[in-house]
Design a protein around this motif. Structure first.
Motif, PDB file in Angstrom:
ATOM      1  N   MET A   1      55.134  59.340  45.431  1.00  0.00           N
ATOM      2  CA  MET A   1      55.202  58.070  46.135  1.00  0.00           C
ATOM      3  C   MET A   1      54.511  56.991  45.294  1.00  0.00           C
ATOM      4  O   MET A   1      53.388  57.166  44.850  1.00  0.00           O
ATOM      5  CB  MET A   1      54.519  58.202  47.491  1.00  0.00           C
ATOM      6  CG  MET A   1      54.434  56.893  48.238  1.00  0.00           C
ATOM      7  SD  MET A   1      53.896  57.030  49.947  1.00  0.00           S
ATOM      8  CE  MET A   1      52.156  57.188  49.763  1.00  0.00           C
ATOM      9  N   MET A   2      55.217  55.876  45.072  1.00  0.00           N
ATOM     10  CA  MET A   2      54.626  54.752  44.349  1.00  0.00           C
ATOM     11  C   MET A   2      53.745  53.945  45.284  1.00  0.00           C
ATOM     12  O   MET A   2      54.019  53.821  46.461  1.00  0.00           O
ATOM     13  CB  MET A   2      55.715  53.861  43.773  1.00  0.00           C
ATOM     14  CG  MET A   2      56.493  54.510  42.656  1.00  0.00           C
ATOM     15  SD  MET A   2      57.685  53.376  41.922  1.00  0.00           S
ATOM     16  CE  MET A   2      56.629  52.082  41.316  1.00  0.00           C
ATOM     17  N   ARG A   3      52.680  53.387  44.743  1.00  0.00           N
ATOM     18  CA  ARG A   3      51.763  52.561  45.520  1.00  0.00           C
ATOM     19  C   ARG A   3      51.709  51.161  44.922  1.00  0.00           C
ATOM     20  O   ARG A   3      52.101  50.950  43.786  1.00  0.00           O
ATOM     21  CB  ARG A   3      50.368  53.181  45.521  1.00  0.00           C
ATOM     22  CG  ARG A   3      50.327  54.534  46.175  1.00  0.00           C
ATOM     23  CD  ARG A   3      48.935  55.102  46.104  1.00  0.00           C
ATOM     24  NE  ARG A   3      48.930  56.437  46.640  1.00  0.00           N
ATOM     25  CZ  ARG A   3      48.420  56.753  47.818  1.00  0.00           C
ATOM     26  NH1 ARG A   3      47.867  55.829  48.564  1.00  0.00           N
ATOM     27  NH2 ARG A   3      48.442  57.993  48.249  1.00  0.00           N
ATOM     28  N   ASN A   4      51.153  50.241  45.699  1.00  0.00           N
ATOM     29  CA  ASN A   4      50.945  48.894  45.182  1.00  0.00           C
ATOM     30  C   ASN A   4      50.000  48.955  43.988  1.00  0.00           C
ATOM     31  O   ASN A   4      49.071  49.761  43.965  1.00  0.00           O
ATOM     32  CB  ASN A   4      50.340  47.992  46.249  1.00  0.00           C
ATOM     33  CG  ASN A   4      51.268  47.757  47.403  1.00  0.00           C
ATOM     34  OD1 ASN A   4      52.441  48.098  47.355  1.00  0.00           O
ATOM     35  ND2 ASN A   4      50.758  47.187  48.464  1.00  0.00           N
ATOM     36  N   VAL A   5      50.229  48.098  43.009  1.00  0.00           N
ATOM     37  CA  VAL A   5      49.377  48.033  41.830  1.00  0.00           C
ATOM     38  C   VAL A   5      48.799  46.628  41.743  1.00  0.00           C
ATOM     39  O   VAL A   5      49.546  45.652  41.686  1.00  0.00           O
ATOM     40  CB  VAL A   5      50.177  48.351  40.544  1.00  0.00           C
ATOM     41  CG1 VAL A   5      49.290  48.200  39.321  1.00  0.00           C
ATOM     42  CG2 VAL A   5      50.772  49.747  40.624  1.00  0.00           C
ATOM     43  N   LEU A   6      47.475  46.530  41.757  1.00  0.00           N
ATOM     44  CA  LEU A   6      46.793  45.243  41.643  1.00  0.00           C
ATOM     45  C   LEU A   6      46.322  45.071  40.208  1.00  0.00           C
ATOM     46  O   LEU A   6      45.686  45.955  39.648  1.00  0.00           O
ATOM     47  CB  LEU A   6      45.592  45.177  42.584  1.00  0.00           C
ATOM     48  CG  LEU A   6      44.685  43.954  42.439  1.00  0.00           C
ATOM     49  CD1 LEU A   6      45.424  42.681  42.840  1.00  0.00           C
ATOM     50  CD2 LEU A   6      43.419  44.123  43.251  1.00  0.00           C
ATOM     51  N   GLU A   7      46.665  43.951  39.609  1.00  0.00           N
ATOM     52  CA  GLU A   7      46.212  43.601  38.264  1.00  0.00           C
ATOM     53  C   GLU A   7      45.423  42.304  38.366  1.00  0.00           C
ATOM     54  O   GLU A   7      45.802  41.396  39.104  1.00  0.00           O
ATOM     55  CB  GLU A   7      47.403  43.397  37.329  1.00  0.00           C
ATOM     56  CG  GLU A   7      48.239  44.622  37.098  1.00  0.00           C
ATOM     57  CD  GLU A   7      47.587  45.640  36.177  1.00  0.00           C
ATOM     58  OE1 GLU A   7      46.646  45.266  35.435  1.00  0.00           O
ATOM     59  OE2 GLU A   7      48.011  46.800  36.205  1.00  0.00           O
ATOM     60  N   VAL A   8      44.327  42.208  37.629  1.00  0.00           N
ATOM     61  CA  VAL A   8      43.554  40.967  37.586  1.00  0.00           C
ATOM     62  C   VAL A   8      43.455  40.492  36.150  1.00  0.00           C
ATOM     63  O   VAL A   8      43.489  41.299  35.212  1.00  0.00           O
ATOM     64  CB  VAL A   8      42.141  41.134  38.201  1.00  0.00           C
ATOM     65  CG1 VAL A   8      42.226  41.371  39.690  1.00  0.00           C
ATOM     66  CG2 VAL A   8      41.375  42.256  37.529  1.00  0.00           C
ATOM     67  N   ALA A   9      43.357  39.190  35.963  1.00  0.00           N
ATOM     68  CA  ALA A   9      43.279  38.607  34.626  1.00  0.00           C
ATOM     69  C   ALA A   9      41.990  37.802  34.496  1.00  0.00           C
ATOM     70  O   ALA A   9      41.631  37.050  35.406  1.00  0.00           O
ATOM     71  CB  ALA A   9      44.484  37.700  34.382  1.00  0.00           C
ATOM     72  N   TYR A  10      41.317  38.002  33.397  1.00  0.00           N
ATOM     73  CA  TYR A  10      40.071  37.298  33.123  1.00  0.00           C
ATOM     74  C   TYR A  10      40.189  36.499  31.837  1.00  0.00           C
ATOM     75  O   TYR A  10      40.875  36.902  30.902  1.00  0.00           O
ATOM     76  CB  TYR A  10      38.913  38.295  32.962  1.00  0.00           C
ATOM     77  CG  TYR A  10      38.501  38.966  34.244  1.00  0.00           C
ATOM     78  CD1 TYR A  10      37.530  38.401  35.046  1.00  0.00           C
ATOM     79  CD2 TYR A  10      39.079  40.168  34.632  1.00  0.00           C
ATOM     80  CE1 TYR A  10      37.133  39.014  36.229  1.00  0.00           C
ATOM     81  CE2 TYR A  10      38.696  40.794  35.805  1.00  0.00           C
ATOM     82  CZ  TYR A  10      37.724  40.213  36.597  1.00  0.00           C
ATOM     83  OH  TYR A  10      37.350  40.824  37.761  1.00  0.00           O
ATOM     84  N   ASP A  11      39.509  35.360  31.800  1.00  0.00           N
ATOM     85  CA  ASP A  11      39.305  34.597  30.577  1.00  0.00           C
ATOM     86  C   ASP A  11      37.819  34.719  30.295  1.00  0.00           C
ATOM     87  O   ASP A  11      37.012  33.986  30.864  1.00  0.00           O
ATOM     88  CB  ASP A  11      39.727  33.149  30.769  1.00  0.00           C
ATOM     89  CG  ASP A  11      39.564  32.318  29.508  1.00  0.00           C
ATOM     90  OD1 ASP A  11      39.246  32.892  28.449  1.00  0.00           O
ATOM     91  OD2 ASP A  11      39.752  31.094  29.580  1.00  0.00           O
ATOM     92  N   GLY A  12      37.451  35.682  29.462  1.00  0.00           N
ATOM     93  CA  GLY A  12      36.031  35.998  29.284  1.00  0.00           C
ATOM     94  C   GLY A  12      35.514  36.631  30.558  1.00  0.00           C
ATOM     95  O   GLY A  12      36.015  37.658  31.005  1.00  0.00           O
ATOM     96  N   GLU A  13      34.557  35.996  31.181  1.00  0.00           N
ATOM     97  CA  GLU A  13      33.969  36.501  32.423  1.00  0.00           C
ATOM     98  C   GLU A  13      34.557  35.842  33.672  1.00  0.00           C
ATOM     99  O   GLU A  13      34.175  36.159  34.788  1.00  0.00           O
ATOM    100  CB  GLU A  13      32.455  36.269  32.409  1.00  0.00           C
ATOM    101  CG  GLU A  13      31.728  37.018  31.311  1.00  0.00           C
ATOM    102  CD  GLU A  13      31.729  38.527  31.554  1.00  0.00           C
ATOM    103  OE1 GLU A  13      31.539  38.936  32.704  1.00  0.00           O
ATOM    104  OE2 GLU A  13      31.937  39.274  30.580  1.00  0.00           O
ATOM    105  N   VAL A  14      35.508  34.909  33.490  1.00  0.00           N
ATOM    106  CA  VAL A  14      36.045  34.132  34.604  1.00  0.00           C
ATOM    107  C   VAL A  14      37.382  34.716  35.076  1.00  0.00           C
ATOM    108  O   VAL A  14      38.313  34.869  34.275  1.00  0.00           O
ATOM    109  CB  VAL A  14      36.245  32.654  34.195  1.00  0.00           C
ATOM    110  CG1 VAL A  14      36.849  31.841  35.334  1.00  0.00           C
ATOM    111  CG2 VAL A  14      34.918  32.051  33.748  1.00  0.00           C
ATOM    112  N   LEU A  15      37.454  35.041  36.356  1.00  0.00           N
ATOM    113  CA  LEU A  15      38.706  35.505  36.940  1.00  0.00           C
ATOM    114  C   LEU A  15      39.684  34.334  36.988  1.00  0.00           C
ATOM    115  O   LEU A  15      39.375  33.277  37.532  1.00  0.00           O
ATOM    116  CB  LEU A  15      38.472  36.035  38.353  1.00  0.00           C
ATOM    117  CG  LEU A  15      39.702  36.474  39.128  1.00  0.00           C
ATOM    118  CD1 LEU A  15      40.338  37.697  38.486  1.00  0.00           C
ATOM    119  CD2 LEU A  15      39.347  36.768  40.567  1.00  0.00           C
ATOM    120  N   VAL A  16      40.872  34.507  36.385  1.00  0.00           N
ATOM    121  CA  VAL A  16      41.836  33.412  36.336  1.00  0.00           C
ATOM    122  C   VAL A  16      43.137  33.716  37.072  1.00  0.00           C
ATOM    123  O   VAL A  16      43.979  32.841  37.221  1.00  0.00           O
ATOM    124  CB  VAL A  16      42.160  33.004  34.880  1.00  0.00           C
ATOM    125  CG1 VAL A  16      40.935  32.409  34.206  1.00  0.00           C
ATOM    126  CG2 VAL A  16      42.704  34.179  34.086  1.00  0.00           C
ATOM    127  N   GLY A  17      43.309  34.952  37.547  1.00  0.00           N
ATOM    128  CA  GLY A  17      44.537  35.257  38.279  1.00  0.00           C
ATOM    129  C   GLY A  17      44.604  36.714  38.689  1.00  0.00           C
ATOM    130  O   GLY A  17      43.818  37.536  38.247  1.00  0.00           O
TER     131      GLY A  17
END
Length: 79
Positions: A1-17
């Motif tokens: 079963m596939m599950r949702n996949v959460l990805e986060v993007a950082y610019d250095g230490e700052v969360l950008v998306g």
């Protein structure tokens, strides 16, 4: 079963998306979903909305979640 996949993007230490990839429901065929990408962006995120629309996404729906005061905008790219 596939599950949702959460990805986060950082610019250095700052969360950008971030993004969540959700697999299609079992009753939905791959042919029905493979050409469509959807995104949900807060209506107050003018830069995000402008970016999505500049890349071909089209507004499908605007909705407000219970208890929220800022609506989400659902946009779709593809079929």
């Amino acid at each position: 079963m596939m599950r949702n996949v959460l990805e986060v993007a950082y610019d250095g230490e700052v969360l950008v998306g971030c993004s969540t990839v959700r697999p299609p429901a079992e009753e939905t065929s791959v042919a029905e979903t493979s050409a469509v990408v959807e995104t949900h962006i807060l209506a107050s995120n003018e830069d995000g909305l402008r970016f999505a629309k500049a890349h071909g996404f089209v507004e499908v729906e605007t909705y407000l979640l219970p208890g929220d005061s800022v609506p989400f905008v659902e946009l779709r790219l593809g079929a």
